[in-house]
Design an enzyme around this catalytic site. Structure first.
Site, PDB file in Angstrom:
ATOM      1  N   TYR A  35       0.830  -1.218   0.000  1.00 55.12           N
ATOM      2  CA  TYR A  35       0.000   0.000   0.000  1.00 55.12           C
ATOM      3  C   TYR A  35       0.853   1.252   0.000  1.00 55.12           C
ATOM      4  O   TYR A  35       2.078   1.201   0.217  1.00 55.12           O
ATOM      5  CB  TYR A  35      -0.961  -0.001   1.195  1.00 55.12           C
ATOM      6  CG  TYR A  35      -0.351   0.411   2.515  1.00 55.12           C
ATOM      7  CD1 TYR A  35       0.441  -0.462   3.254  1.00 55.12           C
ATOM      8  CD2 TYR A  35      -0.563   1.689   3.038  1.00 55.12           C
ATOM      9  CE1 TYR A  35       0.986  -0.099   4.476  1.00 55.12           C
ATOM     10  CE2 TYR A  35      -0.014   2.072   4.254  1.00 55.12           C
ATOM     11  CZ  TYR A  35       0.748   1.163   4.971  1.00 55.12           C
ATOM     12  OH  TYR A  35       1.299   1.544   6.176  1.00 55.12           O
ATOM     13  N   LYS A 152       6.401  -1.695   2.264  1.00 51.00           N
ATOM     14  CA  LYS A 152       5.163  -1.115   2.789  1.00 51.00           C
ATOM     15  C   LYS A 152       4.019  -2.105   2.542  1.00 51.00           C
ATOM     16  O   LYS A 152       3.168  -1.910   1.690  1.00 51.00           O
ATOM     17  CB  LYS A 152       4.896   0.245   2.154  1.00 51.00           C
ATOM     18  CG  LYS A 152       3.952   1.127   2.988  1.00 51.00           C
ATOM     19  CD  LYS A 152       3.965   2.570   2.511  1.00 51.00           C
ATOM     20  CE  LYS A 152       2.956   3.421   3.248  1.00 51.00           C
ATOM     21  NZ  LYS A 152       3.222   3.595   4.673  1.00 51.00           N
ATOM     22  N   GLU A 184      12.054   3.173  14.371  1.00 56.00           N
ATOM     23  CA  GLU A 184      11.054   4.148  13.903  1.00 56.00           C
ATOM     24  C   GLU A 184       9.818   4.017  14.800  1.00 56.00           C
ATOM     25  O   GLU A 184       9.869   3.319  15.811  1.00 56.00           O
ATOM     26  CB  GLU A 184      10.674   3.872  12.436  1.00 56.00           C
ATOM     27  CG  GLU A 184      10.077   2.499  12.190  1.00 56.00           C
ATOM     28  CD  GLU A 184       9.632   2.284  10.749  1.00 56.00           C
ATOM     29  OE1 GLU A 184       9.374   3.271  10.029  1.00 56.00           O
ATOM     30  OE2 GLU A 184       9.520   1.101  10.348  1.00 56.00           O
ATOM     31  N   LEU A 208      10.758   1.739   7.527  1.00 52.23           N
ATOM     32  CA  LEU A 208      10.172   2.172   6.252  1.00 52.23           C
ATOM     33  C   LEU A 208      10.894   3.436   5.760  1.00 52.23           C
ATOM     34  O   LEU A 208      11.133   4.350   6.543  1.00 52.23           O
ATOM     35  CB  LEU A 208       8.686   2.482   6.437  1.00 52.23           C
ATOM     36  CG  LEU A 208       7.952   2.776   5.130  1.00 52.23           C
ATOM     37  CD1 LEU A 208       7.677   1.484   4.362  1.00 52.23           C
ATOM     38  CD2 LEU A 208       6.681   3.544   5.366  1.00 52.23           C
TER      39      LEU A 208
HETATM   40  N1  PDD Z   1       2.288   5.118   7.494  1.00 54.90           N
HETATM   41  N2  PDD Z   1       6.965   4.072   9.176  1.00 54.90           N
HETATM   42  C1  PDD Z   1       5.832   3.347   9.189  1.00 54.90           C
HETATM   43  C2  PDD Z   1       5.842   1.998   9.839  1.00 54.90           C
HETATM   44  C3  PDD Z   1       4.649   3.853   8.588  1.00 54.90           C
HETATM   45  O1  PDD Z   1       3.511   3.126   8.583  1.00 54.90           O
HETATM   46  C4  PDD Z   1       4.678   5.132   7.994  1.00 54.90           C
HETATM   47  C5  PDD Z   1       3.488   5.755   7.320  1.00 54.90           C
HETATM   48  C6  PDD Z   1       5.883   5.854   8.028  1.00 54.90           C
HETATM   49  C7  PDD Z   1       5.995   7.235   7.386  1.00 54.90           C
HETATM   50  O2  PDD Z   1       6.063   7.074   5.988  1.00 54.90           O
HETATM   51  P1  PDD Z   1       5.580   8.278   5.031  1.00 54.90           P
HETATM   52  O3  PDD Z   1       6.353   9.525   5.453  1.00 54.90           O
HETATM   53  O4  PDD Z   1       5.937   7.824   3.629  1.00 54.90           O
HETATM   54  O5  PDD Z   1       4.101   8.458   5.240  1.00 54.90           O
HETATM   55  C8  PDD Z   1       7.013   5.295   8.613  1.00 54.90           C
HETATM   56  C9  PDD Z   1       1.154   5.571   6.751  1.00 54.90           C
HETATM   57  C10 PDD Z   1       0.898   7.045   6.890  1.00 54.90           C
HETATM   58  C11 PDD Z   1      -0.047   4.761   7.146  1.00 54.90           C
HETATM   59  O6  PDD Z   1       0.146   3.547   7.307  1.00 54.90           O
HETATM   60  O7  PDD Z   1      -1.130   5.315   7.306  1.00 54.90           O
END
Ligand code: PDD
Length: 295
Positions: A35, A152, A184, A208
């Site tokens: 996703y 992801k 993270e 991620l």
């Molecule tokens: N999640 N790390 C994890 C485990 C995440 O699920 C996310 C984002 C991030 C930040 O990634 P980005 O800056 O590309 O949004 C880091 C999204 C927002 C979600 O699952 O809703």
């Protein structure tokens, strides 16, 4: 998001409450899918190329061919944004996912099965600066996830169990630690500030590669703010002057309380104030349709 909100499913745009997939879809049965979450400010998809490149990387890692080209994705997502644009709230959060499709349940990959392609969009609340400046609460937890956290995947059971523990302890996020090193958050990337230096864990299979994380690093360098991608120990986390969480939906959140200990002065720190101004200016430029170069 009203259930009548329009979504995209396998070539059609239709109301969310009419969108159906097979119960044999491998996303439903195995969590076998990928996703992305992409903000759209003023109707402009934010850092779309970076999100599509990460999508490609994730699909390659699970040996699933991207069923669409980047141009096809851009067209589909732009139409979706226009169809769901709520003019009172000009910002949106677009969710897309691709699964390995529907087939008789078998761990082995199915042959010649079309992927399931789904996307939806919902309003993204405007950033409440007053509230954010007060900071959020976080807890630290052992990073129980698998080895490939750079993918992801929609298989988010570990992440939601970690998030559940944070919610039970009235915290916004769980900051994860693996063998004494910070990786993270359960749903975000992590930054600390120490003696004027912004630090974030270097990219690896343990976290991620966040799009927001990368933009913060890019904007820090462009604006002369010292920033290092380096290991952060749990000890350094607790002695940080500032702690930030970053994600497409939360942007940059200051953590002012960690495991019931106050971080810094207990409110958003000076470097957070500098960075959030730079970040909001970048967003405004995009919202106005300016080519910001790194868009
Ligand atoms: N999640 N790390 C994890 C485990 C995440 O699920 C996310 C984002 C991030 C930040 O990634 P980005 O800056 O590309 O949004 C880091 C999204 C927002 C979600 O699952 O809703």
């Amino acid at each position: 998001m009203p259930s009548s909100s329009i979504c995209y499913l396998n070539g059609d745009y239709l109301p969310l409450d009419q969108a159906k997939v097979s119960v044999l879809d491998r996303g439903f049965i195995f969590g076998d899918g990928i996703y992305e979450v992409i903000p759209a400010y003023g109707g402009h998809l934010f850092r779309l190329q970076q999100h599509l490149q990460r999508l490609d990387n994730s699909l390659k890692a699970i040996k699933l061919t991207n069923p669409l080209s980047h141009t096809q994705w851009q067209d589909i997502l732009q139409i979706l944004v226009e169809k769901t644009q709520d003019h009172d709230n000009a910002d949106q959060s677009v969710y897309l996912q691709i699964t390995r499709g529907a087939a008789p349940r078998d761990h082995a990959f199915p042959e010649n099965t079309p992927a399931t392609i789904f996307a939806m969009s919902h309003p993204l609340p405007a950033t409440d600066m007053e509230k954010i400046q007060a900071g959020v609460t976080a807890i630290t937890l052992d990073d129980i996830r698998w080895r490939y956290c750079h993918i992801k995947t929609i298989a988010l059971l570990p992440n939601i169990l970690l998030k559940r523990q944070a919610v039970e302890r009235h915290a916004s996020e769980a900051i994860l630690v693996r063998k004494g090193q910070v990786t993270e958050g359960a749903v975000s990337n992590l930054f600390i500030v120490r003696d004027g230096m912004i630090k974030t864990p270097a990219k690896s299979e343990q976290l991620l590669p966040g799009i927001t994380r990368d933009l913060i690093v890019e904007l820090a360098h462009k604006n002369g703010l010292p920033c290092e991608e380096t290991a952060i120990s749990e000890t350094e986390l607790f002695s940080a002057d500032e702690i930030w969480l970053s994600s497409s939906t939360k942007e940059i959140l200051p953590v002012t309380c960690l495991d019931e200990k106050t971080i810094g002065a207990g409110t958003a720190g000076p470097l957070w104030h500098k960075m959030i101004k730079i970040y909001q200016a970048y967003k405004q430029a995009l919202r106005a349709g300016a080519e910001t170069g790194a868009a």
